[in-house]
Design a protein around this motif. Structure first.
Motif, short mmCIF file in Angstrom:
data_model
loop_
_atom_site.label_atom_id
_atom_site.label_comp_id
_atom_site.label_asym_id
_atom_site.label_seq_id
_atom_site.Cartn_x
_atom_site.Cartn_y
_atom_site.Cartn_z
N LEU A 288 19.39 -1.70 -3.00
CA LEU A 288 18.17 -0.98 -2.63
C LEU A 288 16.93 -1.77 -3.03
O LEU A 288 16.94 -2.50 -4.01
CB LEU A 288 18.14 0.38 -3.30
CG LEU A 288 19.23 1.37 -2.85
CD1 LEU A 288 19.31 2.55 -3.80
CD2 LEU A 288 18.95 1.85 -1.42
N THR A 289 15.87 -1.59 -2.28
CA THR A 289 14.59 -2.22 -2.59
C THR A 289 13.78 -1.29 -3.48
O THR A 289 13.70 -0.09 -3.22
CB THR A 289 13.80 -2.51 -1.30
OG1 THR A 289 14.61 -3.34 -0.44
CG2 THR A 289 12.50 -3.22 -1.60
N ALA A 290 13.20 -1.84 -4.53
CA ALA A 290 12.39 -1.03 -5.44
C ALA A 290 11.23 -0.39 -4.69
O ALA A 290 10.68 -0.98 -3.76
CB ALA A 290 11.87 -1.89 -6.59
N PRO A 291 10.84 0.82 -5.08
CA PRO A 291 9.78 1.52 -4.36
C PRO A 291 8.41 0.91 -4.58
O PRO A 291 8.17 0.22 -5.57
CB PRO A 291 9.84 2.93 -4.96
CG PRO A 291 10.35 2.71 -6.35
CD PRO A 291 11.36 1.60 -6.21
N THR A 292 7.53 1.18 -3.64
CA THR A 292 6.14 0.78 -3.79
C THR A 292 5.45 1.76 -4.72
O THR A 292 5.62 2.98 -4.60
CB THR A 292 5.43 0.80 -2.42
OG1 THR A 292 6.10 -0.11 -1.54
CG2 THR A 292 3.97 0.39 -2.55
N GLU A 293 4.69 1.25 -5.67
CA GLU A 293 4.00 2.12 -6.63
C GLU A 293 2.81 2.78 -5.96
O GLU A 293 1.87 2.12 -5.54
CB GLU A 293 3.55 1.29 -7.84
CG GLU A 293 2.91 2.12 -8.94
CD GLU A 293 2.59 1.30 -10.16
OE1 GLU A 293 1.56 1.60 -10.82
OE2 GLU A 293 3.34 0.35 -10.47
N ARG A 294 2.86 4.10 -5.85
CA ARG A 294 1.80 4.87 -5.21
C ARG A 294 1.51 6.14 -6.01
O ARG A 294 2.41 6.69 -6.65
CB ARG A 294 2.19 5.29 -3.79
CG ARG A 294 2.42 4.18 -2.79
CD ARG A 294 2.69 4.79 -1.42
NE ARG A 294 2.84 3.80 -0.36
CZ ARG A 294 4.01 3.33 0.06
NH1 ARG A 294 5.14 3.75 -0.50
NH2 ARG A 294 4.07 2.45 1.05
N THR A 295 0.30 6.61 -5.94
CA THR A 295 -0.05 7.92 -6.49
C THR A 295 0.54 8.98 -5.56
O THR A 295 0.91 8.67 -4.41
CB THR A 295 -1.57 8.12 -6.57
OG1 THR A 295 -2.09 8.12 -5.23
CG2 THR A 295 -2.23 7.01 -7.38
N PRO A 296 0.63 10.23 -5.99
CA PRO A 296 1.12 11.28 -5.09
C PRO A 296 0.30 11.35 -3.80
O PRO A 296 0.86 11.56 -2.72
CB PRO A 296 0.96 12.56 -5.93
CG PRO A 296 1.12 12.09 -7.34
CD PRO A 296 0.44 10.75 -7.36
N GLU A 297 -1.01 11.18 -3.92
CA GLU A 297 -1.87 11.24 -2.73
C GLU A 297 -1.57 10.08 -1.78
O GLU A 297 -1.52 10.25 -0.56
CB GLU A 297 -3.34 11.21 -3.15
CG GLU A 297 -3.82 12.43 -3.91
CD GLU A 297 -3.38 12.47 -5.36
OE1 GLU A 297 -3.46 13.55 -5.98
OE2 GLU A 297 -2.94 11.42 -5.89
N GLN A 298 -1.35 8.90 -2.34
CA GLN A 298 -1.04 7.73 -1.52
C GLN A 298 0.33 7.87 -0.86
O GLN A 298 0.52 7.48 0.29
CB GLN A 298 -1.09 6.47 -2.38
CG GLN A 298 -2.49 6.07 -2.81
CD GLN A 298 -2.49 4.96 -3.84
OE1 GLN A 298 -1.54 4.78 -4.61
NE2 GLN A 298 -3.57 4.19 -3.88
N PHE A 299 1.29 8.45 -1.60
CA PHE A 299 2.62 8.64 -1.03
C PHE A 299 2.57 9.67 0.08
O PHE A 299 3.23 9.52 1.12
CB PHE A 299 3.62 9.06 -2.11
CG PHE A 299 5.04 9.17 -1.62
CD1 PHE A 299 5.63 8.13 -0.92
CD2 PHE A 299 5.79 10.31 -1.86
CE1 PHE A 299 6.94 8.22 -0.45
CE2 PHE A 299 7.09 10.42 -1.41
CZ PHE A 299 7.67 9.38 -0.70
N SER A 300 1.80 10.73 -0.10
CA SER A 300 1.64 11.74 0.94
C SER A 300 1.04 11.13 2.21
O SER A 300 1.44 11.46 3.33
CB SER A 300 0.77 12.90 0.45
OG SER A 300 1.42 13.63 -0.57
#
Length: 322
Positions: A288-300
């Motif tokens: 698996l590829t590690a996730p991109t670091e995002r805030t909840p707002e950025q992920f939404s």
């Protein structure tokens, strides 16, 4: 003046009370709903993340599998759950971004209105693979063969990400291929190994072992960057198709209305856990590829983009399901 002071004081007390109500979260076990069967990639990620969250928060994070109907059963259940921070959903591209577009009249949840994003947990690109008996040595060979004769490709089922990936390629590149839907990734891969199927599209994790064992051949990664797990396989971006990308995301979301403090707390711990060497090793073991670091707002915001993108693919490719 006295009334104004009293009102201001009450607002402050209520605000303090609301904060205090979430300060002790979680006070009891948290359920992570998984709309996939046990053993599938999303389920494995949920169990890895849940185990780590248990350690970090000191309460049980219980994985509850509710598979069926392309992820609609589990996702609908989570959408209707009380938004108190004790029900989360481990979702992915299929049930979150594709299923609502395929089943607009039968999907009883709106991914953009019924959920709030918490954090991405992993991603994996789609890979185009061919059987050893096909005689196809590269993606350009595949395109030439597809334009010259009838070829069939297999997927994990009608309306799956694998299905839409190939339909996206067919439309953009302009070659005809016949879709053969299977009941899952395992069946389509078995047919490829047995040389009864010529081409398939799938996420990397279920294909990697067979690629490494030379049982099948990967000819392209459907993304703009190569995968560290199969570094010798070119991307479609390198091959002249920079707009073609199909990367499956996995992530935690919660019912809309879940306390912001809870969402932020989980987001912080998920980001922190993915920075630890031990968890990175677990991710690598699953390809698996590690996730991109995002805030909840950025992920939404990212989730909204994916919903819009795959809806457009479904409409433009005229994909239908049986």
């Amino acid at each position: 003046m006295i009334i104004k002071r009293f009102t201001a004081a009450m607002v402050a007390v209520l605000a303090l009370g609301a904060g205090a109500a979430h300060a002790d979260w979680p006070e009891r076990p948290v359920t992570i709903v998984v709309p996939f069967a046990a053993g599938q990639t999303g389920d494995m990620i949920a169990r890895m993340v849940g185990k780590e969250l248990e350690t970090r928060f000191g309460k049980a994070f219980i994985v509850e599998n509710r598979p069926g109907s392309g992820g609609r059963i589990g996702t609908t259940y989570a959408a209707r759950a009380k938004p108190d921070g004790y029900t989360l959903l481990m979702t992915s591209t299929g049930p979150y971004a594709i299923t609502p577009a395929l089943y607009p009249n039968d999907t009883k949840y709106d991914p953009l209105k019924d959920f709030v994003g918490i954090a991405e947990t992993a991603s994996t690109p789609q890979v185009i693979a061919v059987s050893n008996a096909s005689g196809i040595a590269s993606f350009s060979d595949l395109v030439k063969r597809a334009k010259a004769k009838d070829l069939s490709y297999g997927s994990a089922g009608n309306g799956s990400l694998q299905h839409l990936t190939m339909e996206l390629l067919k439309k953009e590149i302009g070659f005809p291929m016949v879709h053969v839907p299977f009941k899952g990734s395992a069946e389509s891969k078995t047919a490829l190994i047995a040389n009864t199927l010529e081409v398939t599209s799938d996420s990397l994790p279920p294909l990697l072992t067979s690629i490494k064992a030379n049982q099948i051949k990967a000819v392209a990664v459907v993304d703009n960057k190569r995968s560290a797990y199969i570094p010798d396989v070119p991307t479609l971006g390198e091959l002249g198709y920079p707009k073609l990308s199909a990367v499956a995301f996995f992530g935690l979301v919660a019912p809309q209305g879940t306390p912001r403090e809870v969402v932020q707390a989980i987001n912080r711990e998920v980001i922190a856990m993915f920075k630890t060497p031990a968890f990175q090793e677990q991710m690598q073991a699953q390809a698996l590829t590690a996730p991109t670091e995002r805030t909840p707002e950025q992920f939404s915001a990212y989730l909204a983009e994916e919903v819009g993108r795959w809806k457009k693919v479904v409409e433009q490719a005229n994909v239908t399901v049986d």
